[in-house]
Design a protein around this motif. Structure first.
Motif, short mmCIF file in Angstrom:
data_model
loop_
_atom_site.label_atom_id
_atom_site.label_comp_id
_atom_site.label_asym_id
_atom_site.label_seq_id
_atom_site.Cartn_x
_atom_site.Cartn_y
_atom_site.Cartn_z
N PRO A 258 7.33 6.30 0.75
CA PRO A 258 6.47 5.58 1.69
C PRO A 258 6.68 6.05 3.12
O PRO A 258 7.80 6.21 3.58
CB PRO A 258 6.91 4.11 1.51
CG PRO A 258 7.50 4.05 0.14
CD PRO A 258 8.16 5.38 -0.07
N GLY A 332 -0.66 0.05 -9.55
CA GLY A 332 -0.58 -0.06 -8.09
C GLY A 332 -0.02 1.20 -7.45
O GLY A 332 -0.47 1.62 -6.38
N ALA A 333 0.97 1.83 -8.12
CA ALA A 333 1.55 3.06 -7.59
C ALA A 333 0.50 4.17 -7.53
O ALA A 333 0.44 4.94 -6.57
CB ALA A 333 2.73 3.49 -8.46
N GLU A 335 -2.81 3.76 -7.30
CA GLU A 335 -3.84 3.43 -6.30
C GLU A 335 -3.32 3.67 -4.88
O GLU A 335 -4.08 4.16 -4.02
CB GLU A 335 -4.27 1.97 -6.48
CG GLU A 335 -5.05 1.75 -7.77
CD GLU A 335 -5.41 0.29 -8.02
OE1 GLU A 335 -6.35 0.02 -8.78
OE2 GLU A 335 -4.73 -0.58 -7.42
N ARG A 336 -2.06 3.36 -4.63
CA ARG A 336 -1.50 3.60 -3.29
C ARG A 336 -1.36 5.09 -2.99
O ARG A 336 -1.47 5.51 -1.84
CB ARG A 336 -0.12 2.92 -3.18
CG ARG A 336 -0.17 1.41 -3.09
CD ARG A 336 1.19 0.84 -2.72
NE ARG A 336 2.23 1.22 -3.69
CZ ARG A 336 2.51 0.52 -4.78
NH1 ARG A 336 1.83 -0.60 -5.06
NH2 ARG A 336 3.47 0.91 -5.60
N SER A 337 -1.14 5.89 -4.02
CA SER A 337 -0.92 7.33 -3.82
C SER A 337 -2.19 8.15 -3.91
O SER A 337 -2.15 9.37 -3.70
CB SER A 337 0.09 7.84 -4.87
OG SER A 337 1.31 7.13 -4.82
N TRP A 338 -3.33 7.52 -4.23
CA TRP A 338 -4.52 8.28 -4.58
C TRP A 338 -4.99 9.23 -3.47
O TRP A 338 -5.30 10.40 -3.73
CB TRP A 338 -5.65 7.33 -4.96
CG TRP A 338 -6.86 8.04 -5.51
CD1 TRP A 338 -8.07 8.18 -4.91
CD2 TRP A 338 -6.94 8.73 -6.76
NE1 TRP A 338 -8.92 8.90 -5.72
CE2 TRP A 338 -8.24 9.26 -6.86
CE3 TRP A 338 -6.03 8.95 -7.79
CZ2 TRP A 338 -8.68 9.99 -7.96
CZ3 TRP A 338 -6.46 9.67 -8.89
CH2 TRP A 338 -7.76 10.19 -8.97
N ASP A 339 -5.02 8.76 -2.23
CA ASP A 339 -5.54 9.61 -1.15
C ASP A 339 -4.69 10.87 -0.95
O ASP A 339 -5.22 11.93 -0.57
CB ASP A 339 -5.59 8.82 0.17
CG ASP A 339 -6.69 7.76 0.16
OD1 ASP A 339 -7.61 7.87 -0.68
OD2 ASP A 339 -6.62 6.84 0.99
#
Length: 433
Positions: A258, A332-333, A335-339
């Motif tokens: 993060p 969730g991991a 989705e948070r890392s997608w970009d």
């Protein structure tokens, strides 16, 4: 009385001039045959190789003194300075301790280079000690090895001094100027134990770059404070790269720490940050039961091998619909890392293979772990960096090495040029230029 030297020098090996030396292969055969016939060891006290090394060193010293004085031993001197006997000296070599007779001159002006004054070890021996140290052997293990193989006793302090000789080289390496742009930079961290009052886990930050010529290069290593890997610490390390000349990086591949993507973009605003696919897959499985791993990995593979970003998005939707209720933290991991996961999907296959994972630096970290495993902990930061640097620079047959050319680089460079245009030739320019 040992007459090994007489056997080596009497009629079998010309003793003085290199132009009459026989073929080295013939010499080797003669030495082995002689050792077998006479029951003499090749190395150690009285060994054939020990006697040969003694003869070579003494011949070199005599030739040096002849050049220095301008006349042969017992020859006519043109000046007042003449040969003045010999002094005994023991030097440590790769075949063990060798006692030699060092020729002297009357005026004491002779400064030999074959075996320099005050030198008790030959350079090849020091290189062997450093090589053993780089392969993960401790000081005690090196000492025992030298005593067992070469019948040479050498103190732990001496071994430490030999390996400390690379500290200046390490410092120069840490401060060397770097290229203005690297098409690809991979960053990761490894944890080592260092004593600072008390033994504690300390992260060592490692950055590897790929140059425009397709050569992999370890750009730097830095020991961070206790508390684990952190994005704020990475900011300091990346700033050091910037200060050493790295104006731009096209693609920076990292794990899913993060805050790290923001730290990278603060240093190189135009960089594409790529989350390591392998790290993302591995972290995802931490949230899932082992009985589901096979199904999950098959679906994740459909995501990161998709031909386009839109296709990958469709596969992600199917993946989330299948597992959100059961493993919400895993979804969730993703989705948070997608970009920071999708940038590599815009690249052609040749470039994707290079940037979708930090495997190259993971391989380097595996080498670091082999080198540090037997040591338990290091007394200082410098001691840790010293062994990591030696492991980094050493070449190993049959293994991927931290430096070397990327396979199929011409194809990759064409893809990079098409994607990034003039940016490769004009690093550091604003985006609108």
């Amino acid at each position: 009385m040992d007459n090994t030297d007489d056997k080596v020098g009497a009629g079998r090996l010309p003793a003085t001039r290199p132009e009459v030396l026989p073929d080295l292969g013939d010499v080797a055969e003669q030495l082995v045959a002689q050792a077998r016939a006479d029951g003499v060891n090749l190395t150690g006290p009285g060994g054939v190789l020990t006697g040969l090394v003694r003869r070579v060193l003494e011949t070199g010293l005599e030739a040096e003194l002849t050049d220095h004085l301008g006349h042969e031993h017992r020859g006519r001197a043109s000046g007042g300075n003449v040969w003045n006997g010999t002094s005994s000296k023991t030097v440590t070599t790769e075949v063990g301790d060798v006692e030699i007779a060092v020729p002297r001159d009357r005026d004491g002006t002779f400064d030999p280079q074959t075996v320099p004054k005050h030198r008790r070890r030959l350079e090849g021996f020091d290189a062997s000690v450093v090589s053993l140290y780089a392969k993960g052997m401790t000081v005690r293990e090196i000492r025992n090895h030298l005593e067992e193989v070469y019948e040479t006793e050498i103190s732990a302090d001496t071994i430490s001094k030999i390996t400390d000789a690379i500290v200046d080289e390490l410092t120069d390496w840490q401060q060397r100027p770097l290229e203005p742009i690297y098409p690809v930079i991979l960053i990761d961290a490894i944890v080592v134990k260092i004593r600072d009052g008390a033994v504690a886990n300390r992260p060592v930050y490692v950055a590897m770059g790929v140059t425009l010529d397709g050569e992999r290069d370890v750009l730097g290593m830095w020991v961070g404070p206790t508390g684990g890997e952190g994005a704020k610490q990475w900011m300091n390390m990346l700033t050091d790269l910037r200060n050493r000349g790295v104006l731009d990086a096209c693609i920076v591949c990292c794990d899913g720490l993060p805050g790290l993507p923001d730290a990278i973009r603060a240093i190189w605003p135009r960089a594409d940050v790529q989350t390591c696919v392998v790290h993302l897959v591995r972290n995802s499985l931490r949230y899932a039961s082992k009985k589901d791993w096979s199904k999950i990995t098959k679906q994740m593979r459909l995501i990161y091998t998709a031909p386009t970003v839109d296709a990958a998005q469709d596969r992600l939707t199917e993946f989330t619909d299948a597992w959100r209720d059961q493993y919400p933290a895993m979804i969730g991991a993703w989705e948070r890392s997608w970009d920071d996961f999708v940038p590599f999907l815009a690249f052609p296959p040749e470039l994707r293979k290079l940037v979708y994972t930090t495997n190259a630096i993971e391989s380097l970290n595996a080498r670091f772990r082999r080198a540090t495993r037997q040591r338990g902990h290091f007394p200082t930061e410098q001691a840790a960096l010293k062994i990591l640097y030696l492991a980094c620079r050493s070449r190993e047959e049959g293994r991927q090495n931290p430096t070397g050319r990327v396979h199929g680089w011409k194809t990759v460079l064409n893809a990079l040029t098409i994607h990034y245009g003039d940016r490769l030739a004009n690093p550091g320019q604003p985006a609108d230029q």
